[in-house]
Motif scaffolding. Structure first.
Motif, PDB file in Angstrom:
ATOM      1  N   ILE A  77     -11.903   8.872   5.802  1.00  0.00           N
ATOM      2  CA  ILE A  77     -11.356   8.170   6.697  1.00  0.00           C
ATOM      3  C   ILE A  77     -11.906   9.426   8.464  1.00  0.00           C
ATOM      4  CG2 ILE A  77      -8.936   7.859   8.983  1.00  0.00           C
ATOM      5  CD1 ILE A  77      -9.174   5.746   6.020  1.00  0.00           C
ATOM      6  N   ASN A  78     -12.544   8.498   9.069  1.00  0.00           N
ATOM      7  CA  ASN A  78     -12.947   8.846   9.982  1.00  0.00           C
ATOM      8  C   ASN A  78     -13.893  10.106   9.395  1.00  0.00           C
ATOM      9  OD1 ASN A  78     -11.853   7.664  11.873  1.00  0.00           O
ATOM     10  ND2 ASN A  78     -11.179   9.090  12.658  1.00  0.00           N
ATOM     11  N   ASP A  79     -14.960  10.506   7.993  1.00  0.00           N
ATOM     12  CA  ASP A  79     -15.920  11.227   7.563  1.00  0.00           C
ATOM     13  C   ASP A  79     -14.919  12.792   7.209  1.00  0.00           C
ATOM     14  OD1 ASP A  79     -17.762   9.228   7.917  1.00  0.00           O
ATOM     15  OD2 ASP A  79     -18.330   9.770  10.189  1.00  0.00           O
ATOM     16  N   PHE A  80     -13.881  12.817   7.502  1.00  0.00           N
ATOM     17  CA  PHE A  80     -12.899  13.943   7.094  1.00  0.00           C
ATOM     18  C   PHE A  80     -12.015  13.756   6.396  1.00  0.00           C
ATOM     19  CE2 PHE A  80     -10.756  13.348  10.434  1.00  0.00           C
ATOM     20  CZ  PHE A  80      -9.706  14.247  10.189  1.00  0.00           C
ATOM     21  N   LEU A  81     -11.156  12.826   6.020  1.00  0.00           N
ATOM     22  CA  LEU A  81      -9.397  12.601   4.980  1.00  0.00           C
ATOM     23  C   LEU A  81      -9.871  12.177   3.907  1.00  0.00           C
ATOM     24  CD1 LEU A  81      -6.572  12.089   8.387  1.00  0.00           C
ATOM     25  CD2 LEU A  81      -7.190  14.418   6.576  1.00  0.00           C
ATOM     26  N   HIS A  82      -9.627  12.412   2.622  1.00  0.00           N
ATOM     27  CA  HIS A  82      -9.507  11.899   2.156  1.00  0.00           C
ATOM     28  C   HIS A  82      -8.055  11.249   1.471  1.00  0.00           C
ATOM     29  CE1 HIS A  82     -13.204  14.266   2.027  1.00  0.00           C
ATOM     30  NE2 HIS A  82     -13.662  13.042   1.137  1.00  0.00           N
ATOM     31  N   TYR A  83      -7.701   9.955   0.936  1.00  0.00           N
ATOM     32  CA  TYR A  83      -6.811   9.214   0.480  1.00  0.00           C
ATOM     33  C   TYR A  83      -7.144   8.496  -1.388  1.00  0.00           C
ATOM     34  CZ  TYR A  83      -4.765   9.533   5.299  1.00  0.00           C
ATOM     35  OH  TYR A  83      -4.600  10.323   6.516  1.00  0.00           O
TER      36      TYR A  83
ATOM     37  N   GLU B 286       0.769  -1.486  -0.077  1.00  0.00           N
ATOM     38  CA  GLU B 286      -0.172  -0.021   0.367  1.00  0.00           C
ATOM     39  C   GLU B 286       1.087   1.009   0.121  1.00  0.00           C
ATOM     40  OE1 GLU B 286      -2.006  -0.066   3.258  1.00  0.00           O
ATOM     41  OE2 GLU B 286      -3.152  -1.420   2.635  1.00  0.00           O
ATOM     42  N   LYS B 287       0.962   2.173  -1.043  1.00  0.00           N
ATOM     43  CA  LYS B 287       1.023   3.700  -1.237  1.00  0.00           C
ATOM     44  C   LYS B 287       0.008   4.361  -0.698  1.00  0.00           C
ATOM     45  CE  LYS B 287       4.784   6.938  -2.757  1.00  0.00           C
ATOM     46  NZ  LYS B 287       5.532   6.766  -3.892  1.00  0.00           N
ATOM     47  N   LYS B 288       0.300   5.696   0.301  1.00  0.00           N
ATOM     48  CA  LYS B 288      -1.105   6.481   0.501  1.00  0.00           C
ATOM     49  C   LYS B 288      -0.706   7.758  -0.321  1.00  0.00           C
ATOM     50  CE  LYS B 288      -0.711   4.752   5.000  1.00  0.00           C
ATOM     51  NZ  LYS B 288      -1.329   4.448   5.780  1.00  0.00           N
ATOM     52  N   TYR B 289      -2.305   8.438  -0.664  1.00  0.00           N
ATOM     53  CA  TYR B 289      -1.360   9.605  -1.662  1.00  0.00           C
ATOM     54  C   TYR B 289      -2.676  10.478   0.209  1.00  0.00           C
ATOM     55  CZ  TYR B 289       1.367   8.038  -4.669  1.00  0.00           C
ATOM     56  OH  TYR B 289       2.178   6.984  -4.872  1.00  0.00           O
ATOM     57  N   LEU B 290      -2.614  11.636  -0.258  1.00  0.00           N
ATOM     58  CA  LEU B 290      -3.600  12.490   0.573  1.00  0.00           C
ATOM     59  C   LEU B 290      -4.479  13.247  -0.832  1.00  0.00           C
ATOM     60  CD1 LEU B 290      -5.244  13.500   3.251  1.00  0.00           C
ATOM     61  CD2 LEU B 290      -3.419  15.001   3.074  1.00  0.00           C
ATOM     62  N   VAL B 291      -5.634  13.059  -0.692  1.00  0.00           N
ATOM     63  CA  VAL B 291      -6.428  14.107  -1.783  1.00  0.00           C
ATOM     64  C   VAL B 291      -7.353  14.535  -1.545  1.00  0.00           C
ATOM     65  CG1 VAL B 291      -5.488  13.105  -3.939  1.00  0.00           C
ATOM     66  CG2 VAL B 291      -7.597  11.900  -3.011  1.00  0.00           C
ATOM     67  N   ASN B 292      -7.820  15.781  -1.724  1.00  0.00           N
ATOM     68  CA  ASN B 292      -8.828  16.311  -1.389  1.00  0.00           C
ATOM     69  C   ASN B 292      -9.309  17.024  -2.378  1.00  0.00           C
ATOM     70  OD1 ASN B 292     -11.553  17.064  -0.057  1.00  0.00           O
ATOM     71  ND2 ASN B 292     -10.038  18.579   1.018  1.00  0.00           N
ATOM     72  N   PRO B 293     -10.868  16.749  -3.549  1.00  0.00           N
ATOM     73  CA  PRO B 293     -11.576  15.159  -3.191  1.00  0.00           C
ATOM     74  C   PRO B 293     -11.468  14.638  -3.939  1.00  0.00           C
ATOM     75  CG  PRO B 293     -12.932  16.959  -4.472  1.00  0.00           C
ATOM     76  CD  PRO B 293     -11.743  17.665  -3.987  1.00  0.00           C
ATOM     77  N   PHE B 294     -12.168  13.945  -4.608  1.00  0.00           N
ATOM     78  CA  PHE B 294     -12.050  12.852  -5.280  1.00  0.00           C
ATOM     79  C   PHE B 294     -11.903  13.198  -6.963  1.00  0.00           C
ATOM     80  CE2 PHE B 294     -12.231   9.905  -1.021  1.00  0.00           C
ATOM     81  CZ  PHE B 294     -10.475   9.598  -1.763  1.00  0.00           C
ATOM     82  N   THR B 295     -12.214  14.305  -6.829  1.00  0.00           N
ATOM     83  CA  THR B 295     -13.250  14.634  -8.092  1.00  0.00           C
ATOM     84  C   THR B 295     -12.335  14.331  -9.230  1.00  0.00           C
ATOM     85  OG1 THR B 295     -13.864  16.349  -7.086  1.00  0.00           O
ATOM     86  CG2 THR B 295     -14.320  16.166  -9.540  1.00  0.00           C
TER      87      THR B 295
ATOM     88  N   ILE C 137       1.097   9.335   2.686  1.00  0.00           N
ATOM     89  CA  ILE C 137       1.263   8.927   4.059  1.00  0.00           C
ATOM     90  C   ILE C 137       2.229   8.139   4.047  1.00  0.00           C
ATOM     91  CG2 ILE C 137      -0.257   8.982   5.378  1.00  0.00           C
ATOM     92  CD1 ILE C 137      -0.440  11.722   4.347  1.00  0.00           C
ATOM     93  N   THR C 138       3.212   8.733   4.827  1.00  0.00           N
ATOM     94  CA  THR C 138       3.968   6.729   5.318  1.00  0.00           C
ATOM     95  C   THR C 138       3.846   6.489   6.692  1.00  0.00           C
ATOM     96  OG1 THR C 138       5.621   9.036   6.030  1.00  0.00           O
ATOM     97  CG2 THR C 138       5.320   8.421   3.449  1.00  0.00           C
ATOM     98  N   VAL C 139       3.014   6.709   7.544  1.00  0.00           N
ATOM     99  CA  VAL C 139       3.118   6.795   8.981  1.00  0.00           C
ATOM    100  C   VAL C 139       1.319   5.964   8.890  1.00  0.00           C
ATOM    101  CG1 VAL C 139       4.172   7.966   9.675  1.00  0.00           C
ATOM    102  CG2 VAL C 139       1.454   8.417   9.696  1.00  0.00           C
ATOM    103  N   PRO C 140       0.725   5.180   9.802  1.00  0.00           N
ATOM    104  CA  PRO C 140      -0.631   4.641   9.783  1.00  0.00           C
ATOM    105  C   PRO C 140      -1.261   5.423   9.697  1.00  0.00           C
ATOM    106  CG  PRO C 140       0.679   3.647  11.650  1.00  0.00           C
ATOM    107  CD  PRO C 140       1.870   4.327  10.529  1.00  0.00           C
ATOM    108  N   TYR C 141      -3.073   5.388   9.586  1.00  0.00           N
ATOM    109  CA  TYR C 141      -3.836   6.593   9.748  1.00  0.00           C
ATOM    110  C   TYR C 141      -3.726   6.421  11.544  1.00  0.00           C
ATOM    111  CZ  TYR C 141      -5.205   4.857   5.010  1.00  0.00           C
ATOM    112  OH  TYR C 141      -5.061   4.412   3.630  1.00  0.00           O
ATOM    113  N   ASN C 142      -3.182   5.839  11.415  1.00  0.00           N
ATOM    114  CA  ASN C 142      -3.607   6.004  13.548  1.00  0.00           C
ATOM    115  C   ASN C 142      -2.901   6.942  14.103  1.00  0.00           C
ATOM    116  OD1 ASN C 142      -1.849   4.346  12.999  1.00  0.00           O
ATOM    117  ND2 ASN C 142      -2.301   3.604  15.566  1.00  0.00           N
ATOM    118  N   LYS C 143      -1.522   7.274  13.808  1.00  0.00           N
ATOM    119  CA  LYS C 143      -0.585   7.843  13.859  1.00  0.00           C
ATOM    120  C   LYS C 143      -0.755   9.201  13.173  1.00  0.00           C
ATOM    121  CE  LYS C 143       2.221   4.834  15.215  1.00  0.00           C
ATOM    122  NZ  LYS C 143       2.792   4.716  17.165  1.00  0.00           N
ATOM    123  N   TYR C 144      -0.976   9.423  11.573  1.00  0.00           N
ATOM    124  CA  TYR C 144      -1.401  10.515  11.237  1.00  0.00           C
ATOM    125  C   TYR C 144      -2.937  11.926  12.063  1.00  0.00           C
ATOM    126  CZ  TYR C 144      -2.114  13.925   7.131  1.00  0.00           C
ATOM    127  OH  TYR C 144      -2.177  14.905   6.529  1.00  0.00           O
TER     128      TYR C 144
END
Length: 166
Positions: free
Chosen positions: A115-121, A5-14, A146-153
């Motif tokens: 994530i938790n209704d506000f973060l978009h990855y 998994e490699k995770k990228y912060l985006v907003n919104p998904f459009t 995002i290089t850390v687990p969601y809970n750390k972020y």
């Protein structure tokens, strides 16, 4: 080679949704789940996941900001998951709600996570040597990785919810 998994912060998904449609990516499934992370110092992940119809243990190893699943097994129920975390030595668990839709694309998965209704990855689930290629196709080169687990972020943002394991 195992997918990572490699995770990228985006907003919104459009923009990502438009590209997925243009590329003919096949929508696979939409899932809402609750994740209970063992709260510890490192970036490896030990958690159990509560789905509508099942419970699972997930263990992931982090390397260079990418996460590889090393254990994935069903468990009986939420109580068994809490007992499993406590048995691993955790005294607290962080709780995270995930809503995501997965798309099949080029022998891998592109996941759109809220994530938790506000973060978009955007989560790319591919063998290590394919991330950069897929990243370019979806215009993610300049997105925050995002290089850390969601809970750390969430903890860094001051928005982490913890429960005591008793």
């Amino acid at each position: 080679m195992k997918p990572q998994e490699k995770k990228y912060l985006v907003n919104p998904f459009t923009k990502i949704l438009k590209i997925l449609k243009e590329k003919g990516a096949k929508k696979r499934k939409k899932i809402v789940s609750t994740h209970y992370y063992g709260q510890h110092a490192g970036n490896d992940v030990e958690k159990f996941v509560e789905y509508v119809d099942r419970y699972e243990v997930h263990v992931l190893k982090e390397s260079d900001g990418r996460f590889t699943m090393t254990e994935h097994k069903p468990i009986e129920d939420k109580k068994a998951g809490l007992v499993w975390l406590k048995g691993k030595g955790y005294t607290n668990a962080s709780i995270i709600k995930m809503a995501y839709t997965e798309y099949e694309y080029k022998n891998g998965t592109v996941g759109l996570y809220t994530i938790n209704d506000f973060l978009h990855y955007v989560n790319l689930y591919y063998p290590q040597n394919q991330h950069e290629t897929i990243e370019k196709e979806f215009g993610l080169q300049n997105a925050e990785v995002i290089t850390v687990p969601y809970n750390k972020y969430l903890e860094k943002l001051g928005r982490l919810r913890l429960i005591k394991l008793t």
